[in-house]
Scaffold this motif. Sequence first.
Motif, mmCIF file in Angstrom:
data_model
loop_
_atom_site.group_PDB
_atom_site.id
_atom_site.type_symbol
_atom_site.label_atom_id
_atom_site.label_comp_id
_atom_site.label_asym_id
_atom_site.label_seq_id
_atom_site.Cartn_x
_atom_site.Cartn_y
_atom_site.Cartn_z
ATOM 1 N N PRO A 1 20.218 22.571 -27.802
ATOM 2 C CA PRO A 1 20.116 22.188 -26.347
ATOM 3 C C PRO A 1 20.673 20.717 -25.983
ATOM 4 O O PRO A 1 21.009 19.957 -26.932
ATOM 5 N N LEU A 2 20.968 20.636 -24.875
ATOM 6 C CA LEU A 2 21.653 19.611 -24.332
ATOM 7 C C LEU A 2 21.123 18.258 -24.769
ATOM 8 O O LEU A 2 21.755 17.173 -24.970
ATOM 9 N N GLY A 3 20.107 18.231 -24.761
ATOM 10 C CA GLY A 3 19.007 17.083 -25.119
ATOM 11 C C GLY A 3 19.462 16.551 -26.548
ATOM 12 O O GLY A 3 19.469 15.308 -26.706
ATOM 13 N N GLU A 4 19.477 17.616 -27.407
ATOM 14 C CA GLU A 4 19.883 17.359 -28.790
ATOM 15 C C GLU A 4 21.209 16.768 -28.787
ATOM 16 O O GLU A 4 21.582 15.704 -29.550
ATOM 17 N N LEU B 1 30.894 20.325 -19.366
ATOM 18 C CA LEU B 1 29.781 19.489 -18.545
ATOM 19 C C LEU B 1 30.348 18.781 -17.808
ATOM 20 O O LEU B 1 29.611 18.352 -16.814
ATOM 21 N N GLN B 2 31.317 18.145 -18.021
ATOM 22 C CA GLN B 2 32.046 17.223 -17.132
ATOM 23 C C GLN B 2 33.663 17.516 -16.993
ATOM 24 O O GLN B 2 34.253 16.959 -17.607
ATOM 25 N N ARG C 1 11.769 19.880 -32.721
ATOM 26 C CA ARG C 1 12.164 21.005 -31.623
ATOM 27 C C ARG C 1 11.448 22.205 -32.298
ATOM 28 O O ARG C 1 11.903 22.394 -33.245
ATOM 29 N N LEU D 1 14.659 27.791 -31.442
ATOM 30 C CA LEU D 1 15.209 28.546 -30.258
ATOM 31 C C LEU D 1 15.022 30.033 -30.438
ATOM 32 O O LEU D 1 15.655 30.827 -31.471
ATOM 33 N N VAL E 1 17.860 18.913 -20.343
ATOM 34 C CA VAL E 1 18.025 18.836 -21.708
ATOM 35 C C VAL E 1 17.687 20.097 -22.579
ATOM 36 O O VAL E 1 17.943 20.169 -23.872
ATOM 37 N N SER F 1 29.539 13.180 -23.866
ATOM 38 C CA SER F 1 29.185 14.209 -22.967
ATOM 39 C C SER F 1 30.567 15.145 -22.568
ATOM 40 O O SER F 1 30.271 16.290 -22.089
ATOM 41 N N MET G 1 12.505 13.759 -32.394
ATOM 42 C CA MET G 1 11.551 14.443 -31.990
ATOM 43 C C MET G 1 11.796 15.695 -32.374
ATOM 44 O O MET G 1 12.967 16.286 -32.297
ATOM 45 N N LEU H 1 23.366 15.271 -26.671
ATOM 46 C CA LEU H 1 23.859 14.355 -25.949
ATOM 47 C C LEU H 1 22.759 12.935 -26.258
ATOM 48 O O LEU H 1 23.133 11.896 -25.972
#
Lengths: 466, 466
Positions: free
Chosen positions: A46-49, B66-67, B3, B6, A78, A57, B1, A51
């Motif tokens: 996941p992007l949250g992980e 992403l960018q 998770r 997936l 995220v 990024s 955290m 970034l």
Amino acid sequence: MARASLSGFPEWLPDQRIVEQRVLDVIARTFELHGFASVQTRAVEPLGELLRKGETSKEVYVLSRLQADEGEAPADEVDRLGLHFDLTVPFARYVVEHAGRLTFPFKRYQIQPVWRGERPQDGRFREFWQADIDVVGDGELPFHLEVDVALVAAEALTALGALGLPPVRMLVNNRKVVEGFYAGIGLDRTEEVLRVVDKLAKIGPDDVARLLREEVGASEAQVEACLALSRLGGDVTVVDQVRDLADRYAVVTADDPARALLATGLGELSALLEAAEQRAPGVVAADLSVARGLDYYTGSVYETVLLGHENLGSICSGGRYDSLATDGKRTFPGVGISIGVSRLLSRLFSADLVRATRSVPTAVLVAVVDEDRRAASDAIAATLRSRGIPTDVAPTAAKFGKQIRYADRRGIPFVWFPGSDEPGSDQAAHGEVKDIRSGEQVAADPAMWSPPAEDLWPRVVAVVPQ
Amino acid sequence: MARASLSGFPEWLPDQRIVEQRVLDVIARTFELHGFASVQTRAVEPLGELLRKGETSKEVYVLSRLQADEGEAPADEVDRLGLHFDLTVPFARYVVEHAGRLTFPFKRYQIQPVWRGERPQDGRFREFWQADIDVVGDGELPFHLEVDVALVAAEALTALGALGLPPVRMLVNNRKVVEGFYAGIGLDRTEEVLRVVDKLAKIGPDDVARLLREEVGASEAQVEACLALSRLGGDVTVVDQVRDLADRYAVVTADDPARALLATGLGELSALLEAAEQRAPGVVAADLSVARGLDYYTGSVYETVLLGHENLGSICSGGRYDSLATDGKRTFPGVGISIGVSRLLSRLFSADLVRATRSVPTAVLVAVVDEDRRAASDAIAATLRSRGIPTDVAPTAAKFGKQIRYADRRGIPFVWFPGSDEPGSDQAAHGEVKDIRSGEQVAADPAMWSPPAEDLWPRVVAVVPQ
């Protein structure tokens, strides 16, 4: 329609792939001999992980389904999936996710591709393979593992010398040393100082000095001290040189935490250099300019250059981290190092340093006399394979000259010509086997004959310069 | 955290990964013994390449940065990158792209992950590993390779029996047979018929009959003939049964191309079944319901079930194709088959069929008497490793009981207790090694002692049901 290669996504030809396989075999075997367990993580996080540590990024490839299900809600930012850009962040997530079923300290190795959307350059790709080891503890991790991890990687790289890899030099530093030193001379924003000093090889000392003044607000004396520190390196005597420098720049008058950090760091650096001199003489050297851009390092840091190919950049880097993996309650400090396999291979190929002895696994090609007698050739091949000899059968019953060329073009050393097996005959004429390099041909029985050991599988050998 | 996992992206624990490594070793070794060269392709392809064969667009994961760089023009749809959803399409592209530097017929194996954005189910993932072999010719490809490819895959799967995999049955059919038969009874839209019949196992004969009537416009007699054909199977006598059925439904009165296609197909099917009975008795059977949804197959097609686990679906599928790889001028016909490694492994784990004898490569843990004497333990470990024995050193100089528990929790069979090496002593006391399973402890020299061969590396063994 033929398409041009995608820039930054290297692919190897079959003979190059054999080199890659041998390189990975040597690396994996070294890691396993040291007790590292293999782990692979999924390609996506996941992007949250991804970034969480910022900074990267721009390099992340984000996934979307070409045709998402109707009514499917778009994922939260995220939760969107991206391809991992290294193996450290996914491993930290793996450790936290599976902590209940792992045993700590946990030693793992991981060999997988990673993806970064950056501009491709020599030795810098958008898809490339890394070979990592990490040791992660539950709450604590003894320092001596920072020595072990560096020396295991050095051992793997040294073992690759047998395949033709040039010797390497591993350059080591310690975050506690430089952070203690910087704080000791009054530069408290140590992360920013590190990020500037990390650019030394790229932009040179003048620009580093300018950035230290402009971005960190360093005085002339502080700039001078930073640059003087970055010039130190070599064997364990470097520790005294750092102490002298710290004295000269009055670190001794600094506050206790800075001095204590510096002292601890120098103790660790000295222990690493001494152990390395014992266990891998001549491979490891201190280099106080090694900064490693990443925020999360807290102790030893490593970079490695290929001697004679320093322009390739580091081929093996890593360090100690304390808070990369945490679930809020428990923290898993670790130390790891990563070999840039694709970078190594691209130089081995572009500089023509090594080659495989053939482009196929096959040691023997069994010729086919005519299509009606293909079964006899298949039976000879099956016997050879059952004895562990990689064997192919000619695809067509062409003239023998053409069948020999089939072997020759692939580097297959032996061609087997089946005999005229008479059904019911006591002494089956199994045929003859020809070494197509020497032309020597002898009668042979597939249940008995073996190729010389050095011809059994393709080997990787150093190319001797002309 | 922490998770949650997936869904659809399986990850294995270290002991499961050892099973995966052994499974892949057995498969790769079988492929190499048959002369298949390893190839890996990049994970991404331009969408234009991935969607050439239609049908799968829904499953493709598309990449974006992403960018993206400012001012970077958005890529044309066909140039956008997606993750490959199988290994056949990228291999076809690889062959065309590198044709000038390959030798044909080209035999390659490829073991990599693939990605599909479909809904995860038991044995069906979004990221999973396949192990493929293909043989590709330049312009032509002899039929006998359709036999070889099936039997090499069958041999690999049979070899996995030694690790605890249940026996397999490979079900084979031939596109020429079914297409000739369908055309012979007057159903010309053979691809549509195939797509409907392919659903037989999923939706049953009544719904297949309805779809044949509604979507293909089949008459009652044609529906009956199709279903009758799909019920045929077994050994080589199936060929006569198909001929009888063709007679009954008056294929004999059909136009020449349909009859010729049927006759060629029956000749090929019969040759495949006869060779299989000789070279892999009991493994291969005909099943005229095997259709394989993909348009590009033109000859033999294969599916494989794990006996006792038929509900898992096919674990090894493929077939002959004639025009998948082409650059407009040259065409490279091929035949290939793909083992669903992740599907196999997921069942091996979920049904508890196999286990690894330990969760780490390590055979010996060298205990540490106290931290000051860690170097002595490191030296013993280095000696053992130099002799090819995977060895770890205890992470802390805890009480021996705790160090033994470190070994026990990982399944490490031996713990080495260093002796009190006196410097200058002639006879160094190397220490003693304990088999922590039996408790037996003996004096030993690290330059001489070896563990029993079966304990040197972790093994994979079948779980015997209680």
